[in-house]
Design an enzyme around this catalytic site. Structure first.
Site, PDB file in Angstrom:
ATOM      1  N   SER A 155       0.843  -1.196   0.000  1.00 35.67           N
ATOM      2  CA  SER A 155       0.000   0.000   0.000  1.00 35.67           C
ATOM      3  C   SER A 155       0.872   1.238   0.000  1.00 35.67           C
ATOM      4  O   SER A 155       2.023   1.199   0.471  1.00 35.67           O
ATOM      5  CB  SER A 155      -0.878   0.006   1.259  1.00 35.67           C
ATOM      6  OG  SER A 155      -1.512   1.254   1.442  1.00 35.67           O
ATOM      7  N   TYR A 181       0.106   0.037  10.663  1.00 33.38           N
ATOM      8  CA  TYR A 181      -0.240  -0.354   9.300  1.00 33.38           C
ATOM      9  C   TYR A 181       0.905  -0.034   8.347  1.00 33.38           C
ATOM     10  O   TYR A 181       1.312  -0.873   7.528  1.00 33.38           O
ATOM     11  CB  TYR A 181      -1.510   0.375   8.860  1.00 33.38           C
ATOM     12  CG  TYR A 181      -1.950   0.051   7.449  1.00 33.38           C
ATOM     13  CD1 TYR A 181      -2.419  -1.224   7.134  1.00 33.38           C
ATOM     14  CD2 TYR A 181      -1.901   1.009   6.446  1.00 33.38           C
ATOM     15  CE1 TYR A 181      -2.837  -1.523   5.836  1.00 33.38           C
ATOM     16  CE2 TYR A 181      -2.318   0.719   5.160  1.00 33.38           C
ATOM     17  CZ  TYR A 181      -2.780  -0.553   4.857  1.00 33.38           C
ATOM     18  OH  TYR A 181      -3.185  -0.856   3.579  1.00 33.38           O
TER      19      TYR A 181
END
Length: 311
Positions: A155, A181
């Site tokens: 990501s 994350y």
């Protein structure tokens, strides 16, 4: 730089058009939801035998039926896999028989509340990186049998944090779901770099990617912080979000190519991330060879007590 004829709006079906995967076997983690479904559907539409490796096997069975109905491919299977449980990973790898030609490490969690697995690992790092590390290492023989491509869904969130080797599990830092994350997504890219370095001689390559902004169950923890802040023109459908994974899994342009990071179906440049720089490209720390080797060794030590073997 690898450039394809595809881009932002390309769908998974368009990305696999003209590709023949008959006789090829693929595994897609998290293949029962989000872009995992569309990745699996595209691979099955090209003739691959596809295994959905999922926690919820009931959802997986429904997805498999839907994929078969839409593609005519009956070789769509479902196997249980919990990436936070090394025993579950061992069961999956022990039961696997024969070669794997495509492994899509797709499953993941995003910005979850502070949660820790039984060994004390932070949930996002455990799920997004360590579980896939353990799975892929355990499947090395199958991946090396006929040469495989590993596709790692990362990501642009990797820009939020490098891997903090001295405090992977937030023992000393205040827990921040986005930093956790970001660290896990950086780990995904570093894994692709090191897996390619170690296993290229076995015919195995790995590449990482940013799928784009897609509204799926991945955003369940972030509520209004999620897609509402992203301009509609930058949002993708799940079919578009799966396209880059499918390109990395099937494009002839990627034959023998690994250790790279792709956005919108094309390789993206390495950048030096600063707070005033947009989250574009791939951060230098995420493709750094020394970081990649260090992460592999740290991951191996963390998983050692629960896994049978490493390569």
């Amino acid at each position: 730089m690898i450039k394809t004829s595809f881009g932002f709006s390309t769908t998974a079906a368009e990305a696999v058009s003209g590709i023949d995967l008959a006789g090829r076997r693929a595994v897609v983690t998290g293949g029962a939801s989000g872009i995992g479904v569309e990745t699996a559907r595209a691979l099955a539409s090209a003739g691959a035998e596809v295994t959905l490796a999922v926690r919820n096997t009931d959802a997986g069975a429904q997805t498999a039926k839907d994929i078969t109905a839409t593609t005519g491919n009956e070789a769509v299977h479902v196997d249980p896999l919990d990436l936070t449980d090394l025993a579950s990973i061992n069961a999956f790898t022990d039961a696997w028989d024969g070669p794997i030609h495509i492994l899509v490490n797709n499953a993941g969690v995003m910005a979850s509340p502070a949660t820790f697995t039984s060994p004390g690992w932070e949930l996002q790092f455990a799920t997004n990186h360590l579980g896939h590390f353990a799975l892929t290492t355990g499947l090395h023989t199958a991946l090396a049998a006929e040469g495989a491509r590993i596709v790692v869904v990362s990501s642009s969130g990797h820009m939020l944090s490098p891997v903090i080797f001295d405090d992977l599990n937030f023992a000393f830092r205040r827990y921040d779901p986005w930093l956790a994350y970001g660290q896990s997504k950086t780990a995904n890219v570093l894994f692709a770099v090191e897996a390619t370095r170690r296993w290229e001689s076995d015919g195995i390559t790995a590449n990482a990617l940013m799928p784009g902004a897609i509204l799926t169950n991945l955003q369940r923890h972030i509520g209004s912080q999620g897609s509402g802040q992203i301009p509609p023109e930058l949002m993708k459908t799940p079919q578009q979000g799966a396209a880059t994974s499918v390109v990395l899994a099937t494009s002839p342009l990627l034959e023998g190519i690994g250790g790279k990071y792709f956005v919108d179906c094309n390789e993206t440049p390495v950048v030096d991330k600063r707070p005033d720089v947009p989250m574009q490209g791939v951060a230098r720390y995420a493709v750094d060879a020394a970081n990649a080797e260090r992460l592999w060794n740290v991951s191996k030590e963390m998983c050692r007590s629960g896994l049978r073997s490493f390569v």
